[in-house]
Design an enzyme around this catalytic site. Structure first.
Site, PDB file in Angstrom:
ATOM      1  N   HIS A  13       0.908  -1.220  -0.069  1.00 14.09           N
ATOM      2  CA  HIS A  13       0.002  -0.054   0.093  1.00 14.09           C
ATOM      3  C   HIS A  13       1.047   1.303  -0.134  1.00 14.09           C
ATOM      4  CE1 HIS A  13      -3.580   2.317   1.439  1.00 14.09           C
ATOM      5  NE2 HIS A  13      -2.738   3.349   1.359  1.00 14.09           N
ATOM      6  N   HIS A  15       1.684   5.417  -1.607  1.00 16.07           N
ATOM      7  CA  HIS A  15       1.226   6.562  -2.259  1.00 16.07           C
ATOM      8  C   HIS A  15       2.344   7.189  -2.954  1.00 16.07           C
ATOM      9  CE1 HIS A  15      -2.888   6.894  -0.719  1.00 16.07           C
ATOM     10  NE2 HIS A  15      -2.221   6.351   0.198  1.00 16.07           N
ATOM     11  N   LEU A  16       2.775   7.130  -4.253  1.00 14.77           N
ATOM     12  CA  LEU A  16       3.715   7.718  -5.111  1.00 14.77           C
ATOM     13  C   LEU A  16       3.372   9.184  -5.484  1.00 14.77           C
ATOM     14  CD1 LEU A  16       5.488   4.976  -7.126  1.00 14.77           C
ATOM     15  CD2 LEU A  16       6.125   5.849  -5.246  1.00 14.77           C
ATOM     16  N   ARG A  17       2.275   9.666  -5.635  1.00 16.68           N
ATOM     17  CA  ARG A  17       1.878  10.762  -6.442  1.00 16.68           C
ATOM     18  C   ARG A  17       2.329  10.817  -7.719  1.00 16.68           C
ATOM     19  NH1 ARG A  17      -1.246  10.845  -1.886  1.00 16.68           N
ATOM     20  NH2 ARG A  17      -0.181  11.667   0.037  1.00 16.68           N
ATOM     21  N   ASN A  41      -5.297   7.212  -5.832  1.00 16.57           N
ATOM     22  CA  ASN A  41      -5.875   8.845  -5.434  1.00 16.57           C
ATOM     23  C   ASN A  41      -4.997   9.878  -5.977  1.00 16.57           C
ATOM     24  OD1 ASN A  41      -3.926   8.321  -3.525  1.00 16.57           O
ATOM     25  ND2 ASN A  41      -5.271   9.329  -1.989  1.00 16.57           N
ATOM     26  N   LYS A  99      -9.523  -0.220  -5.671  1.00 14.05           N
ATOM     27  CA  LYS A  99      -9.568   0.468  -4.653  1.00 14.05           C
ATOM     28  C   LYS A  99     -10.915   0.920  -4.008  1.00 14.05           C
ATOM     29  CE  LYS A  99      -7.897   2.595  -0.695  1.00 14.05           C
ATOM     30  NZ  LYS A  99      -6.697   2.360  -0.025  1.00 14.05           N
ATOM     31  N   HIS A 136     -10.469   1.127   2.042  1.00  9.51           N
ATOM     32  CA  HIS A 136      -9.971   2.183   3.033  1.00  9.51           C
ATOM     33  C   HIS A 136     -11.319   1.938   4.097  1.00  9.51           C
ATOM     34  CE1 HIS A 136      -8.357   5.950   4.669  1.00  9.51           C
ATOM     35  NE2 HIS A 136      -9.710   5.871   5.348  1.00  9.51           N
ATOM     36  N   HIS A 174      -4.389  -0.461   5.882  1.00 10.73           N
ATOM     37  CA  HIS A 174      -3.838   0.096   7.028  1.00 10.73           C
ATOM     38  C   HIS A 174      -4.891  -0.201   8.350  1.00 10.73           C
ATOM     39  CE1 HIS A 174      -6.814   2.755   5.093  1.00 10.73           C
ATOM     40  NE2 HIS A 174      -5.771   3.443   4.361  1.00 10.73           N
ATOM     41  N   LEU A 219      -4.414   9.171   7.964  1.00  7.00           N
ATOM     42  CA  LEU A 219      -5.968   8.324   8.097  1.00  7.00           C
ATOM     43  C   LEU A 219      -5.644   7.024   7.611  1.00  7.00           C
ATOM     44  CD1 LEU A 219      -8.355  11.347   6.691  1.00  7.00           C
ATOM     45  CD2 LEU A 219      -8.173  10.399   8.975  1.00  7.00           C
ATOM     46  N   ASP A 247       1.563   2.471   3.608  1.00  7.05           N
ATOM     47  CA  ASP A 247       0.711   3.849   3.310  1.00  7.05           C
ATOM     48  C   ASP A 247       1.517   5.229   3.387  1.00  7.05           C
ATOM     49  OD1 ASP A 247      -1.516   5.221   2.968  1.00  7.05           O
ATOM     50  OD2 ASP A 247      -2.312   5.134   5.144  1.00  7.05           O
ATOM     51  N   HIS A 251       3.237  14.348   1.486  1.00  5.38           N
ATOM     52  CA  HIS A 251       2.708  15.832   1.288  1.00  5.38           C
ATOM     53  C   HIS A 251       3.876  16.700   1.555  1.00  5.38           C
ATOM     54  CE1 HIS A 251      -1.597  14.509   0.915  1.00  5.38           C
ATOM     55  NE2 HIS A 251      -1.357  13.737   2.100  1.00  5.38           N
ATOM     56  N   ALA A 263      -3.624  14.702   5.597  1.00  8.47           N
ATOM     57  CA  ALA A 263      -3.328  13.446   6.169  1.00  8.47           C
ATOM     58  C   ALA A 263      -2.361  12.805   5.276  1.00  8.47           C
ATOM     59  CB  ALA A 263      -4.613  12.703   6.342  1.00  8.47           C
TER      60      ALA A 263
HETATM   61  C1  NCD Z   1      -3.442   9.030   1.964  1.00  5.71           C
HETATM   62  C2  NCD Z   1      -3.104  10.083   1.134  1.00  5.71           C
HETATM   63  O1  NCD Z   1      -2.525  11.243   1.376  1.00  5.71           O
HETATM   64  O2  NCD Z   1      -3.188  10.094  -0.061  1.00  5.71           O
HETATM   65  N1  NCD Z   1      -3.355   9.706   3.485  1.00  5.71           N
HETATM   66  C3  NCD Z   1      -3.190   9.136   4.724  1.00  5.71           C
HETATM   67  O3  NCD Z   1      -3.176   9.866   5.641  1.00  5.71           O
HETATM   68  N2  NCD Z   1      -2.759   7.877   4.658  1.00  5.71           N
HETATM   69  C4  NCD Z   1      -4.749   8.634   1.870  1.00  5.71           C
HETATM   70  C5  NCD Z   1      -4.996   7.436   2.760  1.00  5.71           C
HETATM   71  O4  NCD Z   1      -4.636   6.372   2.314  1.00  5.71           O
HETATM   72  O5  NCD Z   1      -5.993   7.487   3.436  1.00  5.71           O
HETATM   73 ZN    ZN Z   2      -3.211   5.346   1.788  1.00  3.57          ZN
END
Ligand code: NCD
Ligand code: ZN
Length: 347
Positions: A13, A15-17, A41, A99, A136, A174, A219, A247, A251, A263
Site C-alpha cells: 500500500h 502513495h507515489l503521487r 488517489n 480500491k 479504506h 492500514h 488517516l 501507506d 505531502h 493527512a
Molecule cells: C493518504 C494520502 O495522503 O493519499 N493519506 C493518509 O493519511 N494515509 C490517503 C489514505 O491512504 O488514506
Molecule cells: Zn493510503
C-alpha cells in the site's frame, strides 16, 4: 555486528503521487522494495485501465537509473466504473486490485463510492475473476467519531459486503484497531489486512500531546495504545493474513504545516529500519521476512522475490535526513522518536 538477511520486501500500500513529488520520492521505495501496490488517489484519480497504463509509464520514467521496481497498479472505484474495463485490466496483467474509498474518507476521495449498490456489478465481476478489493475501511458519516470510524465500517459496511459476496477477496488496508485485527483473525477466508510502519510505532498521543504535531497525522488516524499493541502482536505473529503496506503518503510540508493540514505520513525512506527495530523489540526478527516479504505475495498470488536484502544493527544511531527534498518542496520524513540502529546494507 548483528545482521539479518531477508527476501527483498514489497510494499502492499503506497502513495507515489505524480510529477515532481513522484520524482522526488520514488527512489526511497525502489532502493529497498521490489514491488508496491500503487494507490490511485491522484487528482484526477486513476479510474480506468488506460489511466493506470499512463500512470505506470510515468512511474517507470521517474525510476532512478539502475533501480528495478515493479509498480502493481490499482483502479479507483467509482459509481461509474465499468466491470468490463476492470476485467480487461486484470487480464492484461496491468491491474492487481481495485480500491474502494468511501466518498470523503481521506485525501482526494471526494469521487469515491457513496452507494455500494451502484458498484455491486463491478464487485461481482471481481469476485468471479479473483481480483482483490482493497478497502479504506472507515465510514464517513459525520455523526461517527473519527476514532470509531474503522470499527463502525467493519460492522455496517465490510461485514454485510462480505456476507453478500463471500467470494470477493478483500484486503483491509492500514488496519489501526484491535477490532480490525480481531475481525480479520475471525474470518475463515478471503480477508487479509495490511499494517503500516507508523501505526506499529505511534499512538494518538504522538499527534496531540505537548502541541499539535501534523507530521503524525494520517488517516486512519492513530488510535489508543491498546490498539497499537494489537497491531504489533498481529504483525509480528507470522500469521499470513497480515503484511506490510506502509501507506507512505508524502505531502509537501506547507500542505501539512497549516490551518487544515493534509493527512499522510512519509515513511518510505526509513521503513525497513523502523520495522527491524519493532520486530527486534518484540523478539520477532525471525518473522520480519514473513511480514515484509512473504505474506503479501502469497495473498496476491505472486512468488516472493528471489533477491535478498541484508539489514545490520550498528552501535551508533543511523542518521536519516529529516526531509526529502523534491522539486515541489520538502517532505518531512517520519521520525519514530527513538534512535534507529538498523540499516539496510548497500549491495
Ligand atoms: C493518504 C494520502 O495522503 O493519499 N493519506 C493518509 O493519511 N494515509 C490517503 C489514505 O491512504 O488514506
Ligand atoms: Zn493510503
Amino acid at each position: 555486528m548483528k545482521t539479518i538477511t531477508i527476501r527483498r520486501p514489497d510494499d502492499w500500500h503506497l502513495h507515489l503521487r505524480d510529477g515532481a513529488v513522484l520524482e522526488g520520492v520514488i527512489g526511497d521505495t525502489s532502493r529497498h522494495f521490489a514491488r508496491a501496490i500503487i494507490m490511485p488517489n491522484l487528482v484526477p484519480p486513476v479510474v480506468t485501465t488506460a489511466d493506470a497504463q499512463a500512470y505506470r509509464q510515468r512511474i517507470m520514467a521517474a525510476l532512478p537509473q539502475g533501480h528495478r521496481f515493479e509498480p502493481l497498479m490499482t483502479l479507483y472505484l467509482t459509481e461509474t466504473t465499468s466491470a468490463d474495463d476492470v476485467e480487461e485490466g486484470k487480464r492484461s496483467g496491468l491491474i492487481s486490485a481495485v480500491k474502494l474509498y468511501p466518498a470523503g474518507a481521506t485525501t482526494n476521495s471526494h469521487g469515491g463510492v457513496r452507494d455500494l449498490d451502484k458498484v455491486m456489478p463491478v464487485l461481482e465481476r471481481m469476485a468471479a475473476i479473483g481480483l482483490p478489493l482493497c478497502v479504506h475501511g472507515e465510514v464517513t458519516t459525520p455523526e461517527v467519531d473519527i476514532f470509531d470510524r474503522e470499527a463502525v465500517f467493519i460492522e455496517t459496511v465490510l461485514d454485510p459486503l462480505r456476507r453478500r459476496l463471500p467470494d470477493l477477496k478483500v484486503t483491509m488496508e492500514h488496519v489501526t484497531t484491535k477490532d480490525g485485527i480481531d475481525y480479520i483473525k475471525a474470518a475463515d477466508r478471503n480477508l487479509a489486512g495490511t499494517i503500516t510502519t507508523h501505526h506499529l510505532i505511534i499512538n494518538r498521543n504522538a499527534i496531540l500531546v505537548g502541541g499539535i504535531r501534523p507530521h503524525y497525522y494520517c488517516l486512519p488516524v492513530a488510535k489508543r495504545e491498546h490498539h497499537r499493541l494489537a497491531l504489533r502482536a498481529a504483525a509480528t505473529s507470522g500469521d499470513g493474513r497480515f503484511f506490510l503496506g506502509t501507506d507512505s503518503a508524502p505531502h509537501v510540508d506547507e500542505l501539512k504545516e497549516c490551518g487544515c493540514g493534509c493527512a499522510g505520513i512519509y515513511t518510505s525512506l526509513n521503513t525497513m529500519s523502523c520495522l527491524a527495530h519493532v520486530f527486534e523489540q518484540e523478539n520477532a526478527l525471525d518473522r520480519l521476512e514473513a511480514f515484509a516479504s512473504l505474506n503479501g505475495p502469497s495473498w496476491y498470488g505472486l512468488a516472493p522475490n528471489e533477491e535478498t536484502i541484508t539489514l545490520s544493527r550498528q552501535q551508533e544511531p543511523v542518521q536519516f535526513p529529516a526531509r526529502r527534498d523534491t522539486a515541489a518542496g520538502p517532505v518531512t520524513v517520519f521520525d519514530p522518536m527513538f534512535p534507529l540502529h538498523w540499516t539496510v546494507l548497500d549491495k
